[in-house]
Design a protein around this motif. Sequence first.
Motif, short mmCIF file in Angstrom:
data_model
loop_
_atom_site.label_atom_id
_atom_site.label_comp_id
_atom_site.label_asym_id
_atom_site.label_seq_id
_atom_site.Cartn_x
_atom_site.Cartn_y
_atom_site.Cartn_z
N GLY A 18 0.82 -1.22 0.00
CA GLY A 18 0.00 0.00 0.00
C GLY A 18 0.84 1.26 0.00
O GLY A 18 0.55 2.23 -0.72
N TYR A 19 1.91 1.25 0.78
CA TYR A 19 2.82 2.39 0.84
C TYR A 19 3.48 2.64 -0.52
O TYR A 19 3.53 3.77 -1.00
CB TYR A 19 3.88 2.15 1.91
N LEU A 20 3.95 1.57 -1.12
CA LEU A 20 4.60 1.70 -2.43
C LEU A 20 3.62 2.22 -3.48
O LEU A 20 3.95 3.09 -4.28
CB LEU A 20 5.21 0.37 -2.86
N GLU A 21 2.42 1.65 -3.46
CA GLU A 21 1.37 2.08 -4.41
C GLU A 21 1.08 3.57 -4.25
O GLU A 21 0.98 4.31 -5.22
CB GLU A 21 0.11 1.26 -4.17
N LYS A 22 0.98 4.01 -3.00
CA LYS A 22 0.71 5.43 -2.72
C LYS A 22 1.83 6.32 -3.25
O LYS A 22 1.61 7.47 -3.61
CB LYS A 22 0.56 5.62 -1.21
N ASN A 23 3.04 5.77 -3.32
CA ASN A 23 4.19 6.53 -3.79
C ASN A 23 4.55 6.24 -5.24
O ASN A 23 5.67 6.49 -5.68
CB ASN A 23 5.39 6.28 -2.86
N GLY A 24 3.58 5.70 -5.98
CA GLY A 24 3.73 5.53 -7.42
C GLY A 24 4.47 4.29 -7.88
O GLY A 24 4.81 4.17 -9.06
N ILE A 25 4.74 3.38 -7.00
CA ILE A 25 5.42 2.14 -7.38
C ILE A 25 4.36 1.05 -7.49
O ILE A 25 3.71 0.69 -6.51
CB ILE A 25 6.51 1.75 -6.36
#
Length: 123
Positions: A18-25
Motif C-alpha cells: 500500500g505504501y509503495l502504491e501510494k508513492n507511485g510504485i
Amino acid sequence: MATGSRFAVAVHTLTVLGYLEKNGIEKASSNLIATSVNTNPVVIRNLLLVLKRAGLIKSKEGKGGGVSLARAPSKIALKEIYAAIEDSSVLGLNPRDICKLCPVSRSMKKILPALFAEIDHSV
C-alpha cells in the motif's frame, strides 16, 4: 514462521504494498518486501502465495513482474488477512487425553469448542 507472527508479517507485507502504491510504485519484489520485514525472501514468497489465493494481492511473473494489492487498502479488512493466513483457531484444546475419573476433565472437550469458536469469531 511461527503461527503467532504470520498475521503480523502479512499485515506488514500488505502495508508495504500500500505504501509503495501510494508513492507511485506499482509492483514490488519479494526481495524488497523481505528487506522491510527483515526476513528471507522465501518466507515472503510463501506468504504471497497464500495472500494471492485469498484475492488480496495480484502478481505478474517475469521481467517487470512483482506483486501489488488486488484492491485499495481501505477495502482490505484485517479479518480477511487473518482468515487467509491462519489455518487454525486462535486457541486450541488440550491435546492430552481426558482423565475419565475427573468430571472437569470429562467436560472440557465438550464445553470449550463452542467458547473457542466464539472467541475466533470475535478475533
